[in-house]
Motif scaffolding. Structure first.
Motif, PDB file in Angstrom:
ATOM      1  N   CYS A 120     -46.346  61.189 -30.647  1.00 45.67           N
ATOM      2  CA  CYS A 120     -44.583  61.064 -30.567  1.00 45.67           C
ATOM      3  C   CYS A 120     -44.181  60.238 -29.828  1.00 45.67           C
ATOM      4  O   CYS A 120     -44.997  59.617 -28.937  1.00 45.67           O
ATOM      5  N   GLU A 121     -42.701  60.023 -29.995  1.00 46.84           N
ATOM      6  CA  GLU A 121     -42.191  58.967 -28.880  1.00 46.84           C
ATOM      7  C   GLU A 121     -42.309  59.430 -27.533  1.00 46.84           C
ATOM      8  O   GLU A 121     -42.971  60.778 -27.215  1.00 46.84           O
ATOM      9  N   ARG A 122     -42.288  58.656 -26.462  1.00 46.44           N
ATOM     10  CA  ARG A 122     -42.753  58.781 -25.152  1.00 46.44           C
ATOM     11  C   ARG A 122     -43.997  58.898 -24.897  1.00 46.44           C
ATOM     12  O   ARG A 122     -44.558  59.215 -23.756  1.00 46.44           O
ATOM     13  N   GLU A 166     -47.228  63.110 -43.107  1.00 45.03           N
ATOM     14  CA  GLU A 166     -47.826  62.726 -41.916  1.00 45.03           C
ATOM     15  C   GLU A 166     -46.972  62.770 -40.577  1.00 45.03           C
ATOM     16  O   GLU A 166     -47.232  62.180 -39.646  1.00 45.03           O
ATOM     17  N   THR A 167     -45.583  63.096 -40.674  1.00 52.28           N
ATOM     18  CA  THR A 167     -44.518  63.215 -39.779  1.00 52.28           C
ATOM     19  C   THR A 167     -44.260  64.658 -39.240  1.00 52.28           C
ATOM     20  O   THR A 167     -44.288  65.625 -39.981  1.00 52.28           O
ATOM     21  N   ALA A 168     -43.750  64.525 -38.057  1.00 50.82           N
ATOM     22  CA  ALA A 168     -43.485  65.884 -37.523  1.00 50.82           C
ATOM     23  C   ALA A 168     -42.290  65.806 -36.369  1.00 50.82           C
ATOM     24  O   ALA A 168     -42.148  64.822 -36.118  1.00 50.82           O
ATOM     25  N   MET A 169     -41.703  66.867 -36.213  1.00 54.66           N
ATOM     26  CA  MET A 169     -40.690  67.025 -35.138  1.00 54.66           C
ATOM     27  C   MET A 169     -40.409  68.357 -34.525  1.00 54.66           C
ATOM     28  O   MET A 169     -40.541  69.122 -35.170  1.00 54.66           O
ATOM     29  N   LEU A 170     -40.256  68.588 -33.330  1.00 57.54           N
ATOM     30  CA  LEU A 170     -39.933  69.866 -32.431  1.00 57.54           C
ATOM     31  C   LEU A 170     -38.432  69.816 -32.300  1.00 57.54           C
ATOM     32  O   LEU A 170     -37.798  68.876 -31.538  1.00 57.54           O
ATOM     33  N   ALA A 186     -31.328  70.983 -31.377  1.00 52.77           N
ATOM     34  CA  ALA A 186     -31.436  69.647 -31.003  1.00 52.77           C
ATOM     35  C   ALA A 186     -32.702  69.260 -30.920  1.00 52.77           C
ATOM     36  O   ALA A 186     -33.931  70.062 -30.726  1.00 52.77           O
ATOM     37  N   ALA A 187     -33.089  67.902 -31.184  1.00 50.43           N
ATOM     38  CA  ALA A 187     -34.499  67.548 -31.302  1.00 50.43           C
ATOM     39  C   ALA A 187     -35.009  67.376 -29.718  1.00 50.43           C
ATOM     40  O   ALA A 187     -34.291  66.980 -28.978  1.00 50.43           O
ATOM     41  N   ILE A 188     -36.182  67.791 -29.590  1.00 50.74           N
ATOM     42  CA  ILE A 188     -37.163  67.583 -28.438  1.00 50.74           C
ATOM     43  C   ILE A 188     -37.935  66.456 -28.696  1.00 50.74           C
ATOM     44  O   ILE A 188     -37.832  65.747 -27.781  1.00 50.74           O
ATOM     45  N   LEU A 189     -38.617  66.524 -29.601  1.00 51.97           N
ATOM     46  CA  LEU A 189     -39.605  65.515 -30.065  1.00 51.97           C
ATOM     47  C   LEU A 189     -39.360  65.034 -31.350  1.00 51.97           C
ATOM     48  O   LEU A 189     -39.560  65.896 -32.291  1.00 51.97           O
TER      49      LEU A 189
END
Length: 112
Positions: free
Chosen positions: A32-34, A89-93, A102-105
């Motif tokens: 993920c980002e960061r 192939e994507t995801a978000m937390l 609110a998006a964390i990742l």
């Protein structure tokens, strides 16, 4: 709190009736980002689906939920309202419920 979420998850998993076919278990690593690395294990059994997501040294248990697009998993522990959302192939937390999510990742991409 971490233990309670996992206990709730495994209690829910054990409550799933045995399906005619065995559960499918798949582990996927996302970047993920960061530079955050996330490992998600998906358990698909009959009509139920679960995920255990490992992030920053903790594991969060999720149950599959209704989604218009992709696969949406909600935290098994109501005191910790996390959402793990995958599509292709994507995801978000996310954290929170309804309009307060609110998006964390974000921008998590499957590796390998």
């Amino acid at each position: 709190m971490k233990t309670m979420g996992c206990v709730a998850f495994f209690t829910a998993f054990l409550a799933v009736p045995l399906a005619a076919e065995p559960a499918r278990i798949t582990t996927v690593t996302y970047l993920c980002e960061r530079g955050a690395r996330v490992e998600a294990t998906y358990i698909n059994a009959g009509d139920g689906g679960f995920a255990v997501v490992g992030i920053e040294g903790r594991q969060i248990g999720f149950e599959i939920a209704v989604s218009a697009s992709g696969a949406r998993y909600v935290g098994a522990d109501p005191a910790q309202p996390y959402v793990w959302w995958t599509k292709g192939e994507t995801a978000m937390l996310l954290h929170g419920t309804g309009d307060a999510e609110a998006a964390i990742l974000q921008e998590c991409r499957q590796q390998g």
